[in-house]
Design a protein around this motif. Structure first.
Motif, PDB file in Angstrom:
ATOM      1  N   LEU A   1      -5.103  -6.663  -6.249  1.00  0.00           N
ATOM      2  CA  LEU A   1      -5.971  -5.658  -5.638  1.00  0.00           C
ATOM      3  C   LEU A   1      -5.176  -4.789  -4.669  1.00  0.00           C
ATOM      4  O   LEU A   1      -5.331  -3.570  -4.658  1.00  0.00           O
ATOM      5  CB  LEU A   1      -7.149  -6.339  -4.931  1.00  0.00           C
ATOM      6  CG  LEU A   1      -8.139  -7.000  -5.892  1.00  0.00           C
ATOM      7  CD1 LEU A   1      -9.252  -7.702  -5.126  1.00  0.00           C
ATOM      8  CD2 LEU A   1      -8.734  -5.970  -6.856  1.00  0.00           C
TER       9      LEU A   1
ATOM     10  N   ARG B   1      -3.009  -2.406  -6.577  1.00  0.00           N
ATOM     11  CA  ARG B   1      -3.767  -1.449  -7.367  1.00  0.00           C
ATOM     12  C   ARG B   1      -4.428  -0.400  -6.465  1.00  0.00           C
ATOM     13  O   ARG B   1      -4.387   0.782  -6.743  1.00  0.00           O
ATOM     14  CB  ARG B   1      -4.806  -2.265  -8.132  1.00  0.00           C
ATOM     15  CG  ARG B   1      -5.487  -1.653  -9.260  1.00  0.00           C
ATOM     16  CD  ARG B   1      -4.987  -2.009 -10.662  1.00  0.00           C
ATOM     17  NE  ARG B   1      -4.709  -0.751 -11.341  1.00  0.00           N
ATOM     18  CZ  ARG B   1      -3.576  -0.481 -11.949  1.00  0.00           C
ATOM     19  NH1 ARG B   1      -2.633  -1.371 -11.979  1.00  0.00           N
ATOM     20  NH2 ARG B   1      -3.381   0.662 -12.527  1.00  0.00           N
ATOM     21  N   HIS B   2      -5.042  -0.875  -5.366  1.00  0.00           N
ATOM     22  CA  HIS B   2      -6.008   0.005  -4.699  1.00  0.00           C
ATOM     23  C   HIS B   2      -5.626   0.453  -3.302  1.00  0.00           C
ATOM     24  O   HIS B   2      -6.303   1.290  -2.740  1.00  0.00           O
ATOM     25  CB  HIS B   2      -7.370  -0.687  -4.637  1.00  0.00           C
ATOM     26  CG  HIS B   2      -7.950  -0.930  -6.001  1.00  0.00           C
ATOM     27  ND1 HIS B   2      -8.299   0.088  -6.863  1.00  0.00           N
ATOM     28  CD2 HIS B   2      -8.213  -2.074  -6.670  1.00  0.00           C
ATOM     29  CE1 HIS B   2      -8.753  -0.418  -7.996  1.00  0.00           C
ATOM     30  NE2 HIS B   2      -8.705  -1.730  -7.902  1.00  0.00           N
ATOM     31  N   THR B   3      -4.589  -0.101  -2.709  1.00  0.00           N
ATOM     32  CA  THR B   3      -4.297   0.352  -1.343  1.00  0.00           C
ATOM     33  C   THR B   3      -3.175   1.376  -1.368  1.00  0.00           C
ATOM     34  O   THR B   3      -2.441   1.506  -2.350  1.00  0.00           O
ATOM     35  CB  THR B   3      -3.858  -0.813  -0.437  1.00  0.00           C
ATOM     36  OG1 THR B   3      -2.616  -1.290  -0.924  1.00  0.00           O
ATOM     37  CG2 THR B   3      -4.887  -1.925  -0.432  1.00  0.00           C
ATOM     38  N   ARG B   4      -3.065   2.069  -0.248  1.00  0.00           N
ATOM     39  CA  ARG B   4      -2.020   3.066  -0.091  1.00  0.00           C
ATOM     40  C   ARG B   4      -0.639   2.424  -0.221  1.00  0.00           C
ATOM     41  O   ARG B   4       0.239   2.925  -0.916  1.00  0.00           O
ATOM     42  CB  ARG B   4      -2.190   3.663   1.309  1.00  0.00           C
ATOM     43  CG  ARG B   4      -1.710   5.065   1.452  1.00  0.00           C
ATOM     44  CD  ARG B   4      -1.889   5.516   2.896  1.00  0.00           C
ATOM     45  NE  ARG B   4      -0.847   6.485   3.203  1.00  0.00           N
ATOM     46  CZ  ARG B   4      -0.836   7.712   2.730  1.00  0.00           C
ATOM     47  NH1 ARG B   4      -1.809   8.146   1.965  1.00  0.00           N
ATOM     48  NH2 ARG B   4       0.151   8.533   3.014  1.00  0.00           N
TER      49      ARG B   4
ATOM     50  N   ARG C   1       0.163   1.485  -3.793  1.00  0.00           N
ATOM     51  CA  ARG C   1       0.604   2.631  -4.601  1.00  0.00           C
ATOM     52  C   ARG C   1       2.026   3.027  -4.230  1.00  0.00           C
ATOM     53  O   ARG C   1       2.838   3.339  -5.100  1.00  0.00           O
ATOM     54  CB  ARG C   1      -0.353   3.811  -4.390  1.00  0.00           C
ATOM     55  CG  ARG C   1      -1.584   3.712  -5.275  1.00  0.00           C
ATOM     56  CD  ARG C   1      -2.314   5.044  -5.338  1.00  0.00           C
ATOM     57  NE  ARG C   1      -2.924   5.385  -4.049  1.00  0.00           N
ATOM     58  CZ  ARG C   1      -4.147   4.999  -3.704  1.00  0.00           C
ATOM     59  NH1 ARG C   1      -4.866   4.276  -4.528  1.00  0.00           N
ATOM     60  NH2 ARG C   1      -4.643   5.331  -2.537  1.00  0.00           N
TER      61      ARG C   1
END
Lengths: 293, 290
Positions: A158, A161-164, A167
């Motif tokens: 997670l 995939r989804h945090t700054r 990325r």
């Protein structure tokens, strides 16, 4: 009987996956084969054991101690050794050799501090309940191991995939230079990656230590080899590959030990690894990467 | 003379080990000189040791023949696994050779004929100091000749830049296989000598740790000349003896040395170019020239 073996395989496989996740993360981001990951595994186990037996802390604190101690060790190795080699643009094999040195130091330190004998967790600390499904006995401990491993792995997925930060990390894995140009704090994330990977390795060590109730300074070596097998199976630097590879190796090992030969189980893993490297160097599930190094 | 006999009785094993380790370091030097990082040399040593010991124990072959067989058996294995494995490069090759080493160790651990985990016992002590010295000198001489030969230069070209070497018409695959196999021959010889100087061999002596030890010796000494690996092997074999007072911590010193060399002396202890520069600087200063 098969069902019981499957439970064992799942337990072992999920710990292999957890261990390999950190290993592959470091390779994906830092492009370093970190052979000190096995030492992180060992250190986590000893950290938890020390906290639990000397300070009489509960097992949950032991898990935190394992993460913290291993994480800090990983951080130290990165900050003291790998960072300098990055600055020098040393070829790939050089950091790998340096991490071998770090492993020797840590293993030897553990032998000096804790002795070479097998150490055990006090029995009263371990959950003793057993659940019975039909003919299958599942220890509460095994459930906890699988639960913790999957909880940590899901969290990591997670975050990536989804945090700054996640990325940013994936951007670095693609190209550190481009990431730096985009204003990403590459060095900071390298350090964070080393910490996280080592912390995961430390928890994996604690879980294996609990499962077999045995902690020794040399426990990092066999798991390191298996981690290498898993990471190559799943593709170097491939996070999902590490998960599947870990589970696959767990099943392959337990089943071949149960149905083929009790000693040859390990040979199966490495024989498989050897074959896969010859046929598909990028791993079973990996895309065909350009061969780096 | 008596003092010497005492010294020899105490330290002969250690001196044998230095020689055998030097031979192993040279075997890895050879593979590294072609740019191949192989972690299989410990396994090749093991194959050589077991082949030689079994031939002596069961078939009572004469010692020179045993040595030849101990060198050729791992070479045959290297030829077979080398062809597919050497397509891999860099870390992938290191991992594949590591996996090969593990498979070998586990096989030896489980086979009937190799004595399983207990290993082989009662191997006659046929190795003498001059065997080791002779073979080490011969290997050093052969490698020194090899370096200056067409083949040695091809190895170097491949190590520096594989693509460029191929463009020059060098048979990259063939040369890599040659370096890998010749390395296996030296490692096998070291294994055969070792088996006949320690009375006893077991799978534990040929695992990953030993592959790492060989690597450490070679890297510590430096691969820019043949003196480097021999120097590295000597230091790392003698050092643990000198550091006995550190007890369990003494291996940590090996690790610290490895890290220190990688960080601060990337070319190893014995770097001929650096030495020449040092000597040059010293001469200039002594002659008072600018």
């Amino acid at each position: 009987m098969l069902e019981q073996q499957l439970v064992n395989a799942l337990t072992l496989g999920s710990v292999y996956a957890l261990f390999s996740l950190g290993f592959t993360l470091v390779f994906g981001v830092l492009e370093v084969i970190n052979l000190s990951h096995g030492a992180m595994f060992m250190a986590g186990s000893f950290a938890a054991l020390t906290v639990v037996t000397r300070l009489k802390a509960p097992l949950a604190v032991g898990i935190l101690a394992a993460m913290l101690v291993s994480g800090l060790l990983g951080l130290a190795i990165d900050a003291l050794i790998l960072k300098r080699l990055r600055a020098r643009h040393a070829p790939h094999l050089i950091p790998m050799i340096a991490t071998i040195g770090a492993t020797t130091v840590l293993t030897s330190a553990a032998q000096g501090l804790f002795g070479v004998e097998v150490q055990r967790f006090p029995d009263e600390l371990l959950p003793t309940r057993e659940f019975i499904f039909g003919s299958v006995h599942v220890r509460a401990l095994e459930l906890a191991i699988v639960g913790i491993a999957f909880l940590l792995m899901t969290t990591l997925f997670l975050v990536l995939r989804h945090t700054r930060q996640g990325r940013a990390l994936r951007a670095i894995a693609e190209s550190p230079k481009a990431a730096a140009l985009l204003g990403i704090n590459v060095e900071g994330l390298f350090l964070a990656t080393s910490f996280t990977a080592a912390a995961l390795g430390g928890v994996a060590g604690l879980l294996i230590g609990l499962n077999f109730n045995s902690v020794t300074p040399l426990m990092g070596q066999p798991i390191l080899h298996k981690g290498i097998a898993v990471v190559i199976l799943g593709g170097m630097g491939d996070i999902r590959g590490a998960l599947f590879g870990g589970l696959f190796l767990g099943f392959a090992e337990v089943l071949s030990k149960a149905y083929l030969s009790s000693q040859m189980g390990d040979a199966v893993a490495f024989g498989l690894l050897f074959l896969i490297l010859l046929v598909r160097p990028a791993g079973l599930f990996g895309r065909v990467l350009e061969r780096k190094a | 003379m008596e003092a010497f006999a005492d010294f020899w009785a105490t330290y002969s094993t250690l001196i044998f080990t230095v020689g055998i380790h030097a031979l192993l370091a040279l075997s890895l030097w050879l593979t590294l000189s072609c740019g191949l990082l192989s972690l299989a040399n410990a396994a090749f040593m093991g194959i050589g040791a077991y082949t030689a010991a079994l031939l002596t124990l069961h078939l009572h072959w004469p010692f020179p023949m045993v040595l030849v067989a101990g060198a050729l058996a791992p070479a045959a294995v290297a030829l077979v696994i080398g062809a597919p494995t050497l397509r891999l490069s860099g870390v992938y090759l290191a991992m594949a050779t590591l996996a090969f080493g593990e498979v070998t160790r586990i096989l030896v651990l489980n086979l009937e004929i190799t004595g399983g985990p207990e290993g082989l016992n009662g191997i006659p002590l046929l190795t003498t100091w001059w065997h080791i010295l002779l073979i080490l000198a011969a290997a050093g001489f052969a490698l020194a000749r090899l370096r200056r030969s067409r083949m040695g230069r091809a190895f170097e070209a491949i190590r520096e830049d594989e693509v460029a070497a191929r463009m020059m018409g060098i048979d990259v695959e063939g040369h890599k296989l040659a370096a890998f196999t010749l390395g296996a021959i030296l490692a096998g010889l070291a294994g055969a000598l070792n088996a006949h100087s320690t009375f006893f061999i077991s799978p534990r002596e040929y695992g990953f740790e030993n592959a790492v030890d060989i690597l450490t010796m070679t890297i510590l000494g430096g691969i820019s000349s043949l003196i480097g690996p021999v120097l590295g092997a000597t230091i790392l074999t003698l050092l643990p003896e000198l550091l006995r007072f550190l007890h369990a911590y003494r291996l940590a010193v090996n690790g610290l040395i490895l890290i220190g060399v990688v960080l601060f002396l990337p070319t190893g202890l014995w770097d001929s170019r650096r030495l020449r520069q040092l000597v040059g600087a010293w001469r200039t200063r002594r002659e008072g020239k600018p």
